[in-house]
Design a protein around this motif. Structure first.
Motif, PDB file in Angstrom:
ATOM      1  N   ALA A 185      -5.220  -4.178  -1.182  1.00  0.00           N
ATOM      2  CA  ALA A 185      -4.996  -3.125  -2.184  1.00  0.00           C
ATOM      3  C   ALA A 185      -5.946  -1.959  -1.927  1.00  0.00           C
ATOM      4  CB  ALA A 185      -5.197  -3.676  -3.588  1.00  0.00           C
ATOM      5  N   GLY A 186      -7.166  -2.278  -1.482  1.00  0.00           N
ATOM      6  CA  GLY A 186      -8.088  -1.202  -1.140  1.00  0.00           C
ATOM      7  C   GLY A 186      -9.534  -1.567  -1.396  1.00  0.00           C
ATOM      8  N   LEU A 187     -10.381  -0.565  -1.224  1.00  0.00           N
ATOM      9  CA  LEU A 187     -11.827  -0.741  -1.425  1.00  0.00           C
ATOM     10  C   LEU A 187     -12.202  -0.327  -2.838  1.00  0.00           C
ATOM     11  CD1 LEU A 187     -13.392   0.972   1.757  1.00  0.00           C
ATOM     12  CD2 LEU A 187     -12.936  -1.463   1.402  1.00  0.00           C
ATOM     13  N   ILE A 188     -13.201  -1.006  -3.379  1.00  0.00           N
ATOM     14  CA  ILE A 188     -13.852  -0.542  -4.608  1.00  0.00           C
ATOM     15  C   ILE A 188     -15.293  -0.229  -4.224  1.00  0.00           C
ATOM     16  CG2 ILE A 188     -14.616  -1.173  -6.934  1.00  0.00           C
ATOM     17  CD1 ILE A 188     -12.195  -3.127  -6.994  1.00  0.00           C
ATOM     18  N   GLY A 189     -15.658   1.038  -4.300  1.00  0.00           N
ATOM     19  CA  GLY A 189     -17.052   1.410  -4.036  1.00  0.00           C
ATOM     20  C   GLY A 189     -17.863   1.049  -5.268  1.00  0.00           C
ATOM     21  N   ASN A 190     -19.012   0.410  -5.070  1.00  0.00           N
ATOM     22  CA  ASN A 190     -19.823  -0.010  -6.223  1.00  0.00           C
ATOM     23  C   ASN A 190     -21.283   0.306  -6.005  1.00  0.00           C
ATOM     24  OD1 ASN A 190     -20.121  -1.286  -8.787  1.00  0.00           O
ATOM     25  ND2 ASN A 190     -21.004  -3.058  -7.750  1.00  0.00           N
ATOM     26  N   ARG A 191     -21.957   0.641  -7.093  1.00  0.00           N
ATOM     27  CA  ARG A 191     -23.397   0.914  -7.087  1.00  0.00           C
ATOM     28  C   ARG A 191     -23.744   2.051  -6.137  1.00  0.00           C
ATOM     29  NH1 ARG A 191     -25.898  -4.833  -7.002  1.00  0.00           N
ATOM     30  NH2 ARG A 191     -25.752  -4.409  -4.809  1.00  0.00           N
ATOM     31  N   THR A 192     -22.887   3.072  -6.099  1.00  0.00           N
ATOM     32  CA  THR A 192     -23.168   4.205  -5.224  1.00  0.00           C
ATOM     33  C   THR A 192     -22.573   5.491  -5.778  1.00  0.00           C
ATOM     34  OG1 THR A 192     -22.892   5.114  -3.003  1.00  0.00           O
ATOM     35  CG2 THR A 192     -21.116   3.712  -3.790  1.00  0.00           C
ATOM     36  N   SER A 193     -23.332   6.560  -5.700  1.00  0.00           N
ATOM     37  CA  SER A 193     -22.742   7.850  -6.067  1.00  0.00           C
ATOM     38  C   SER A 193     -22.324   8.584  -4.794  1.00  0.00           C
ATOM     39  CB  SER A 193     -23.715   8.686  -6.895  1.00  0.00           C
ATOM     40  OG  SER A 193     -24.979   8.638  -6.301  1.00  0.00           O
ATOM     41  N   LYS A 194     -22.868   8.139  -3.640  1.00  0.00           N
ATOM     42  CA  LYS A 194     -22.471   8.746  -2.365  1.00  0.00           C
ATOM     43  C   LYS A 194     -21.282   7.976  -1.792  1.00  0.00           C
ATOM     44  CE  LYS A 194     -25.625   9.924   0.633  1.00  0.00           C
ATOM     45  NZ  LYS A 194     -26.820   9.690   1.507  1.00  0.00           N
ATOM     46  N   ARG A 195     -20.415   8.675  -1.066  1.00  0.00           N
ATOM     47  CA  ARG A 195     -19.266   7.976  -0.497  1.00  0.00           C
ATOM     48  C   ARG A 195     -18.962   8.466   0.920  1.00  0.00           C
ATOM     49  NH1 ARG A 195     -13.911   8.977  -3.749  1.00  0.00           N
ATOM     50  NH2 ARG A 195     -13.026   8.421  -1.723  1.00  0.00           N
ATOM     51  N   ASP A 196     -19.945   9.120   1.576  1.00  0.00           N
ATOM     52  CA  ASP A 196     -19.653   9.667   2.902  1.00  0.00           C
ATOM     53  C   ASP A 196     -19.299   8.584   3.927  1.00  0.00           C
ATOM     54  OD1 ASP A 196     -22.421   9.107   2.383  1.00  0.00           O
ATOM     55  OD2 ASP A 196     -22.912   9.926   4.340  1.00  0.00           O
ATOM     56  N   VAL A 209      -8.913   3.843  -1.456  1.00  0.00           N
ATOM     57  CA  VAL A 209     -10.149   3.622  -2.220  1.00  0.00           C
ATOM     58  C   VAL A 209      -9.729   3.663  -3.690  1.00  0.00           C
ATOM     59  CG1 VAL A 209     -12.452   4.483  -2.776  1.00  0.00           C
ATOM     60  CG2 VAL A 209     -11.558   4.729  -0.437  1.00  0.00           C
ATOM     61  N   LEU A 210      -9.842   2.535  -4.362  1.00  0.00           N
ATOM     62  CA  LEU A 210      -9.300   2.440  -5.727  1.00  0.00           C
ATOM     63  C   LEU A 210     -10.220   3.096  -6.755  1.00  0.00           C
ATOM     64  CD1 LEU A 210      -8.030  -1.254  -5.743  1.00  0.00           C
ATOM     65  CD2 LEU A 210      -6.740   0.817  -5.220  1.00  0.00           C
ATOM     66  N   GLU A 211     -11.515   3.002  -6.504  1.00  0.00           N
ATOM     67  CA  GLU A 211     -12.477   3.533  -7.474  1.00  0.00           C
ATOM     68  C   GLU A 211     -13.854   3.551  -6.828  1.00  0.00           C
ATOM     69  OE1 GLU A 211     -13.432   5.464  -9.785  1.00  0.00           O
ATOM     70  OE2 GLU A 211     -12.114   4.644 -11.331  1.00  0.00           O
ATOM     71  N   ILE A 212     -14.716   4.449  -7.289  1.00  0.00           N
ATOM     72  CA  ILE A 212     -16.127   4.441  -6.862  1.00  0.00           C
ATOM     73  C   ILE A 212     -16.979   4.389  -8.125  1.00  0.00           C
ATOM     74  CG2 ILE A 212     -17.976   5.679  -5.667  1.00  0.00           C
ATOM     75  CD1 ILE A 212     -16.032   5.417  -3.552  1.00  0.00           C
ATOM     76  N   LEU A 254      -1.690  -3.195 -11.657  1.00  0.00           N
ATOM     77  CA  LEU A 254      -0.482  -3.563 -12.411  1.00  0.00           C
ATOM     78  C   LEU A 254       0.722  -2.746 -11.953  1.00  0.00           C
ATOM     79  CD1 LEU A 254      -1.980  -4.068 -15.981  1.00  0.00           C
ATOM     80  CD2 LEU A 254      -1.128  -5.822 -14.398  1.00  0.00           C
ATOM     81  N   ALA A 255       0.464  -1.590 -11.348  1.00  0.00           N
ATOM     82  CA  ALA A 255       1.572  -0.770 -10.824  1.00  0.00           C
ATOM     83  C   ALA A 255       2.075  -1.313  -9.481  1.00  0.00           C
ATOM     84  CB  ALA A 255       1.115   0.677 -10.671  1.00  0.00           C
ATOM     85  N   MET A 256       1.517  -2.459  -9.048  1.00  0.00           N
ATOM     86  CA  MET A 256       1.906  -3.104  -7.786  1.00  0.00           C
ATOM     87  C   MET A 256       1.912  -2.088  -6.628  1.00  0.00           C
ATOM     88  SD  MET A 256       2.361  -6.233  -8.731  1.00  0.00           S
ATOM     89  CE  MET A 256       3.225  -7.079  -7.423  1.00  0.00           C
ATOM     90  N   PRO A 257       0.734  -1.609  -6.253  1.00  0.00           N
ATOM     91  CA  PRO A 257       0.664  -0.593  -5.191  1.00  0.00           C
ATOM     92  C   PRO A 257       1.150  -1.153  -3.856  1.00  0.00           C
ATOM     93  CG  PRO A 257      -1.507  -1.500  -5.611  1.00  0.00           C
ATOM     94  CD  PRO A 257      -0.604  -2.088  -6.656  1.00  0.00           C
ATOM     95  N   GLU A 258       1.492  -0.232  -2.973  1.00  0.00           N
ATOM     96  CA  GLU A 258       2.006  -0.665  -1.671  1.00  0.00           C
ATOM     97  C   GLU A 258       0.925  -1.408  -0.887  1.00  0.00           C
ATOM     98  OE1 GLU A 258       4.182   1.529   1.971  1.00  0.00           O
ATOM     99  OE2 GLU A 258       4.352   2.462  -0.011  1.00  0.00           O
ATOM    100  N   GLY A 259      -0.320  -0.921  -0.967  1.00  0.00           N
ATOM    101  CA  GLY A 259      -1.410  -1.534  -0.207  1.00  0.00           C
ATOM    102  C   GLY A 259      -1.195  -1.329   1.281  1.00  0.00           C
ATOM    103  N   VAL A 260      -2.056  -1.960   2.071  1.00  0.00           N
ATOM    104  CA  VAL A 260      -1.924  -1.834   3.533  1.00  0.00           C
ATOM    105  C   VAL A 260      -2.179  -3.177   4.199  1.00  0.00           C
ATOM    106  CG1 VAL A 260      -2.620   0.604   3.703  1.00  0.00           C
ATOM    107  CG2 VAL A 260      -4.375  -1.182   3.766  1.00  0.00           C
ATOM    108  N   ILE A 261      -1.643  -3.311   5.421  1.00  0.00           N
ATOM    109  CA  ILE A 261      -2.115  -4.357   6.328  1.00  0.00           C
ATOM    110  C   ILE A 261      -3.089  -3.634   7.245  1.00  0.00           C
ATOM    111  CG2 ILE A 261      -1.499  -5.963   8.164  1.00  0.00           C
ATOM    112  CD1 ILE A 261       1.236  -6.257   6.810  1.00  0.00           C
ATOM    113  N   PRO A 262      -4.386  -3.881   7.070  1.00  0.00           N
ATOM    114  CA  PRO A 262      -5.367  -3.035   7.774  1.00  0.00           C
ATOM    115  C   PRO A 262      -5.460  -3.332   9.257  1.00  0.00           C
ATOM    116  CG  PRO A 262      -6.472  -4.762   6.533  1.00  0.00           C
ATOM    117  CD  PRO A 262      -5.005  -4.913   6.244  1.00  0.00           C
ATOM    118  N   ASN A 263      -5.813  -2.312  10.021  1.00  0.00           N
ATOM    119  CA  ASN A 263      -6.232  -2.483  11.412  1.00  0.00           C
ATOM    120  C   ASN A 263      -7.740  -2.400  11.387  1.00  0.00           C
ATOM    121  OD1 ASN A 263      -3.791  -2.551  12.898  1.00  0.00           O
ATOM    122  ND2 ASN A 263      -3.533  -0.385  12.354  1.00  0.00           N
TER     123      ASN A 263
END
Ligand code: ADP
Ligand code: MG
Length: 277
Positions: A185-196, A209-212, A254-263
């Motif tokens: 579904a994706g990444l959740i960035g946590n405990r960070t205000s930077k996202r570079d 990226v679902l949320e930071i 809940l919106a059942m996102p497409e998501g990815v099969i990652p490389n």
């Protein structure tokens, strides 16, 4: 009894990420957010640390492995109420547990937990099942939740180590997706205000990226208090903005996102990509 034939399929989530990154904290709050959206939720802690559901129940619940040991591994003597505990907002909680520290295989315990819950038909009762899995090891039994999950979620911060772990998890998702209908579904960035670095990584290995979430002192305090942010907000409405991060993640799922099969990226490539110099 509710069966898969009479209700929509259960949404099954598996949360992975480097140790200490905030998987359990994030999991408990996502489970609560899903419950607040009217879903019947089961959270299964799959870390031998057995503290996944602590902020939902306010105490360390007995683990499946403790209960199995008590009953001499007679699965037929175990009832759902022996291993499923009610948490905040009606979220049901299970802790797989583990072998004594330094002995045995924690992955095996996760496999046994899934087997037992299936035998108890527990899975059929829920709209959402969330597995909160051990750190960055996706071997053996620790990969078992991926056999059942619709989506894997990866918690990371903006640092090399967590993104390196995320990349290995992405590789496991790609492997499992060959034989299972699994998506990242994706990444959740946590405990960070930077996202570079997070942005650099998802540019190289495309994934949502679902949320930071920044570092928020009240989230740290919530862990110590054994309460979710939703429960803390009841007495301190100024914390409502923190709940919104988790509600946003829940709504996307809940919106059942497409998501990815990652490389996944090669380990060496990742060192070059994410190095600061
Ligand atoms: P994991 O399950 O990945 O091992 P935990 O959920 O136990 O990690 O979190 C580790 C610590 O980090 C806990 O004390 C928790 O309160 C704290 N924490 C998690 N997310 C945040 C955040 N966004 N801000 C501040 N502290 C956080
Ligand atoms: Mg944890």
């Amino acid at each position: 009894m509710i069966t898969k034939e009479t209700k929509p399929l259960t949404l099954t989530l598996a949360v992975y990420g480097k140790g200490g990154i905030g998987k359990s904290t994030t999991s408990c709050n996502i489970s609560t957010a899903l419950a607040k959206r009217g879903k019947k939720v089961l959270q299964i802690g799959c870390d031998p640390k057995h503290d996944s559901t602590f902020t939902l129940t306010g105490f360390l619940i007995p683990t499946i492995i403790d209960t199995l040991q008590e009953k001499d591994f007679h699965y037929e003597d175990i009832w759902p109420e022996d291993v499923i505990y009610k948490g905040y907002a009606g979220v049901d909680c299970v802790e797989a547990g583990g072998p004594p520290a330094g002995a045995g295989c924690g992955g095996y315990v996760v496999g046994e937990t899934v087997k037992l819950l299936k035998e108890l038909n527990a899975f059929d009762e829920y709209d959402v099942i969330l597995f909160d899995v051990l750190g960055d090891v996706v071997c053996g039994g620790f990969a078992a939740p991926l056999n059942y999950a619709d989506y894997c979620l990866i918690v990371t911060d903006n640092g090399f180590d967590a993104l390196f772990a995320a990349n290995r998890i992405a590789a496991s998702v790609r492997e499992k997706a060959r034989t299972h209908p699994l998506r990242l579904a994706g990444l959740i960035g946590n405990r960070t205000s930077k996202r570079d670095l997070i942005d650099k990584y998802v540019e190289a290995v495309p994934m949502p990226v679902l949320e930071i979430l920044p570092l928020i002192e009240d989230i740290r305090v919530s862990r110590v208090k054994g309460k979710t942010l939703f429960e803390m907000t009841e007495s301190d409405p100024s914390l409502d903005y923190v709940c919104n991060y988790y509600l946003n993640i829940a709504d996307q799922l809940l919106a059942m996102p497409e998501g990815v099969i990652p490389n996944d990226a090669q380990d060496r490539e990742l060192f070059t990509l994410l190095s600061d110099f």
